[in-house]
Design an enzyme around this catalytic site. Structure first.
Site, PDB file in Angstrom:
ATOM      1  N   ASP A  85      -8.035  -4.612   3.246  1.00  0.00           N
ATOM      2  CA  ASP A  85      -6.702  -4.754   2.812  1.00  0.00           C
ATOM      3  C   ASP A  85      -5.749  -5.639   3.606  1.00  0.00           C
ATOM      4  O   ASP A  85      -5.772  -5.154   4.866  1.00  0.00           O
ATOM      5  CB  ASP A  85      -5.951  -3.344   2.550  1.00  0.00           C
ATOM      6  CG  ASP A  85      -5.008  -3.437   1.695  1.00  0.00           C
ATOM      7  OD1 ASP A  85      -4.703  -4.374   0.878  1.00  0.00           O
ATOM      8  OD2 ASP A  85      -4.092  -2.581   1.769  1.00  0.00           O
ATOM      9  N   VAL A 231      -2.561   2.031  -4.196  1.00  0.00           N
ATOM     10  CA  VAL A 231      -1.873   3.130  -3.901  1.00  0.00           C
ATOM     11  C   VAL A 231      -2.209   3.663  -2.685  1.00  0.00           C
ATOM     12  O   VAL A 231      -3.418   4.088  -2.338  1.00  0.00           O
ATOM     13  CB  VAL A 231      -2.087   4.273  -4.993  1.00  0.00           C
ATOM     14  CG1 VAL A 231      -1.374   5.641  -4.556  1.00  0.00           C
ATOM     15  CG2 VAL A 231      -1.504   3.692  -6.428  1.00  0.00           C
TER      16      VAL A 231
HETATM   17  P1  13P Z   1       1.853   1.737  -1.323  1.00  0.00           P
HETATM   18  O1  13P Z   1       1.839   2.328   0.128  1.00  0.00           O
HETATM   19  O2  13P Z   1       3.258   1.454  -1.363  1.00  0.00           O
HETATM   20  O3  13P Z   1       1.216   2.570  -2.147  1.00  0.00           O
HETATM   21  O4  13P Z   1       1.069   0.324  -1.407  1.00  0.00           O
HETATM   22  C1  13P Z   1      -0.226   0.372  -1.016  1.00  0.00           C
HETATM   23  C2  13P Z   1      -0.710  -1.000  -1.001  1.00  0.00           C
HETATM   24  O5  13P Z   1      -0.014  -1.918  -1.704  1.00  0.00           O
HETATM   25  C3  13P Z   1      -1.998  -1.209  -0.175  1.00  0.00           C
HETATM   26  O6  13P Z   1      -2.222  -2.613  -0.348  1.00  0.00           O
END
Ligand code: 13P
Length: 286
Positions: A85, A231
């Site tokens: 990510d 999330v």
């Molecule tokens: P949140 O922490 O707002 O759920 O976002 C998660 C996210 O976009 C991870 O890339």
């Protein structure tokens, strides 16, 4: 089932008009809970791991081994992807892919468009040769995640079209008003632009900052072409809300398993609840 890239999962979601969840994971308990809960509800699953989160868990190879071994011992049969990510460096994407991550996000959204395009192209070439998939971001998701703070900026539809056409990415995250972390005020998602970008690019769209967005808005985002929703914060809040009182009520508890697992039901509840809204329950077998 073996780990897989996100490409096919998202194409199925696009056709079926639902969204595959990405739940970010931080430790052994988190991974176990996400895997077992998603297996129980039969949703396809993307495990999101940040660069810092990977380092915390002992590096990319350790993350991959942990997930693979748990999938075997827990007899997990749903489709699962391990996705890096928000990697800002091309080299981190290469390292994660070499270690066995099945998908990566190159996030060069802070760079000018040409550099973002260039970096994304490099990652796609490397990833596709090795059977991994790639997500890239345009515009900027605001808020804070894993020590990274950003101001929001909307993605430009024409740039999105060029990004998809020239790079061959598997998923596109156009920032359209969502933020990482806790919303201060109501989220204002750009649904008109979302629909326009989905039509222009024909790519599965990703919604970052999926926590704290009202259910109806999430469903609207799915109707506008969103196929993956990330999330993290919702799970962190739910975990902490259970663990804090547990520690106060059990000040003499020494069993680390009991302490760590005190917050786990909160994560499981968020997962079931969110997947119901995303429409992904029962889609693992399709
Ligand atoms: P949140 O922490 O707002 O759920 O976002 C998660 C996210 O976009 C991870 O890339």
């Amino acid at each position: 089932m073996a780990l897989e890239p996100i490409t096919e999962m998202l194409q199925k979601a696009k056709k079926g008009h639902y969204a595959v969840p990405q739940f970010n994971v931080w430790n052994l308990e988190w991974i176990k809970t996400v895997l077992s809960t998603c297996e129980e509800i039969q949703t396809p699953l993307i495990l999101g791991v940040s660069v810092n989160g990977s380092a915390y868990m002992g590096g990319y190879k350790n993350v991959v081994s942990m997930v693979k071994n748990l999938m075997e011992s827990m007899e997990i049969a749903i489709p699962v992807a391990i996705h890096l990510d928000h990697a800002t460096k091309v080299e981190d994407c290469f390292k994660a892919i070499d270690a066995g991550f099945t998908s990566v996000m190159i996030d060069a959204s802070k760079e000018v468009f040409e550099i973002n395009l260039e970096k994304t192209k490099k990652v796609v070439q490397y990833a596709h040769e090795k059977g991994a998939s790639v997500e890239s971001e345009l515009g900027r998701v605001g808020g804070q995640e894993d020590f990274i703070v950003a101001e929001s900026a909307y993605a430009i539809p024409e740039e999105c079209a060029q990004m998809v056409k020239e790079t061959g990415i598997d998923a596109l995250a156009p920032a359209l008003g969502s933020v990482h972390g806790i919303y201060h005020g109501e989220p204002k998602l750009g649904f008109k632009q979302m629909k326009e970008i989905a039509e222009l690019t024909n790519a599965p769209l990703v919604l970052h900052g999926g926590s704290g967005i009202p259910d109806e808005e999430l469903k609207k985002a799915i109707a506008c072409g969103t196929c993956k929703i990330n999330v993290n914060t919702d799970c962190l809040i739910a975990f902490g809300n259970l663990m804090r009182p547990y520690l106060i009520e059990h000040p003499n508890e020494l069993d680390i398993r009991k302490i760590m697992n005190s917050g786990v039901p909160g994560i499981a509840k968020v997962i079931k609840d969110r997947c119901m809204v995303f429409g992904s329950i029962g889609k693992a077998k399709e």
